[in-house]
Design a protein around this motif. Sequence first.
Motif, PDB file in Angstrom:
ATOM      1  N   ILE A   1      -4.598   7.410  -1.841  1.00  0.00           N
ATOM      2  CA  ILE A   1      -5.080   6.885  -0.560  1.00  0.00           C
ATOM      3  C   ILE A   1      -4.681   7.756   0.629  1.00  0.00           C
ATOM      4  O   ILE A   1      -5.168   7.553   1.731  1.00  0.00           O
ATOM      5  N   CYS A   2      -3.793   8.727   0.413  1.00  0.00           N
ATOM      6  CA  CYS A   2      -3.279   9.524   1.539  1.00  0.00           C
ATOM      7  C   CYS A   2      -4.401  10.168   2.353  1.00  0.00           C
ATOM      8  O   CYS A   2      -4.356  10.178   3.582  1.00  0.00           O
ATOM      9  N   ARG A   3      -5.414  10.681   1.682  1.00  0.00           N
ATOM     10  CA  ARG A   3      -6.477  11.405   2.392  1.00  0.00           C
ATOM     11  C   ARG A   3      -7.248  10.526   3.372  1.00  0.00           C
ATOM     12  O   ARG A   3      -7.797  11.013   4.348  1.00  0.00           O
TER      13      ARG A   3
ATOM     14  N   PHE B   1       0.203  13.403  10.007  1.00  0.00           N
ATOM     15  CA  PHE B   1       1.634  13.197  10.270  1.00  0.00           C
ATOM     16  C   PHE B   1       2.447  13.499   9.014  1.00  0.00           C
ATOM     17  O   PHE B   1       3.478  14.173   9.067  1.00  0.00           O
ATOM     18  N   CYS B   2       1.984  12.997   7.880  1.00  0.00           N
ATOM     19  CA  CYS B   2       2.745  13.144   6.631  1.00  0.00           C
ATOM     20  C   CYS B   2       2.620  14.532   6.013  1.00  0.00           C
ATOM     21  O   CYS B   2       3.553  15.020   5.400  1.00  0.00           O
ATOM     22  N   PHE B   3       1.440  15.144   6.166  1.00  0.00           N
ATOM     23  CA  PHE B   3       1.188  16.367   5.402  1.00  0.00           C
ATOM     24  C   PHE B   3       1.152  17.641   6.242  1.00  0.00           C
ATOM     25  O   PHE B   3       0.896  18.703   5.699  1.00  0.00           O
TER      26      PHE B   3
ATOM     27  N   VAL C   1       0.862  -1.205   0.000  1.00  0.00           N
ATOM     28  CA  VAL C   1       0.000   0.000   0.000  1.00  0.00           C
ATOM     29  C   VAL C   1       0.891   1.247   0.000  1.00  0.00           C
ATOM     30  O   VAL C   1       0.748   2.139  -0.835  1.00  0.00           O
ATOM     31  N   CYS C   2       1.810   1.285   0.950  1.00  0.00           N
ATOM     32  CA  CYS C   2       2.706   2.445   1.098  1.00  0.00           C
ATOM     33  C   CYS C   2       3.868   2.045   2.006  1.00  0.00           C
ATOM     34  O   CYS C   2       3.646   1.656   3.159  1.00  0.00           O
ATOM     35  N   LYS C   3       5.081   2.156   1.487  1.00  0.00           N
ATOM     36  CA  LYS C   3       6.247   1.699   2.249  1.00  0.00           C
ATOM     37  C   LYS C   3       6.468   2.581   3.479  1.00  0.00           C
ATOM     38  O   LYS C   3       6.932   2.121   4.518  1.00  0.00           O
TER      39      LYS C   3
HETATM   40  S1  SF4 Z   1      -0.436   9.622   4.262  1.00  0.00           S
HETATM   41 FE1  SF4 Z   1       1.725   9.049   4.436  1.00  0.00          FE
HETATM   42  S2  SF4 Z   1       1.731   6.989   5.264  1.00  0.00           S
HETATM   43 FE2  SF4 Z   1      -0.344   7.408   4.523  1.00  0.00          FE
HETATM   44  S3  SF4 Z   1      -0.370   6.613   2.450  1.00  0.00           S
HETATM   45 FE3  SF4 Z   1       0.183   8.769   2.285  1.00  0.00          FE
HETATM   46  S4  SF4 Z   1       2.450   8.794   2.334  1.00  0.00           S
HETATM   47 FE4  SF4 Z   1       1.759   6.778   3.042  1.00  0.00          FE
END
Ligand code: SF4
Length: 167
Positions: free
Chosen positions: A153-155, A162-164, A13-15
């Motif tokens: 999928i980030c949203r 945390f990421c944004f 999904v996301c590393k």
């Molecule tokens: S918000 Fe961050 S951890 Fe979640 S999918 Fe996006 S980059 Fe990956």
Amino acid sequence: MQINATLINLYHVCKRQMWLHAHGIRMEHNSEVVAEGKLIGETTYQDRSQKYTELQIGKIKIDYYDNKNKVIHEVKKSNKAEYAHIAQVKFYKYVLLQHGIEGASAILEYPKLRQRHVVEWEKGDESVVQSWMMEIQKLIAQENCPPLEKKNICRSCSYYDFCFSGE
Ligand code: SF4
């Protein structure tokens, strides 16, 4: 670190998400999606525990295993079939093989989509799963989490803030 099905799934999904999870960094889940998923687990498949057993092999747990017919059943709440789900189920199949349980098949079930997909075990899958596991071990051993990669999928990800937050 013991590789489990969650790490295999997140790796696809996301590393970055996989690394955060592996390092015990958790964000609150309060989205409707999670609540809805719980509901599906509690209602749609209420009779599952009578039909299937929970199979625990070491630290790996397969929630629904049909012992009689040797079928892994994996239920997904999402409204989209994803490769990460297939990868997770292939990992289960790999674990079974490693413990001498041959001939098991696997079915992915999507109650929201009213779909079931048979996951085939293909030639070479054993080394494919091993390569995922090695790559995951390498990523987890890194001191810093992998860089942010903006994805659709980030949203809906629990690590979104945390990421944004600095973006
Ligand atoms: S918000 Fe961050 S951890 Fe979640 S999918 Fe996006 S980059 Fe990956």
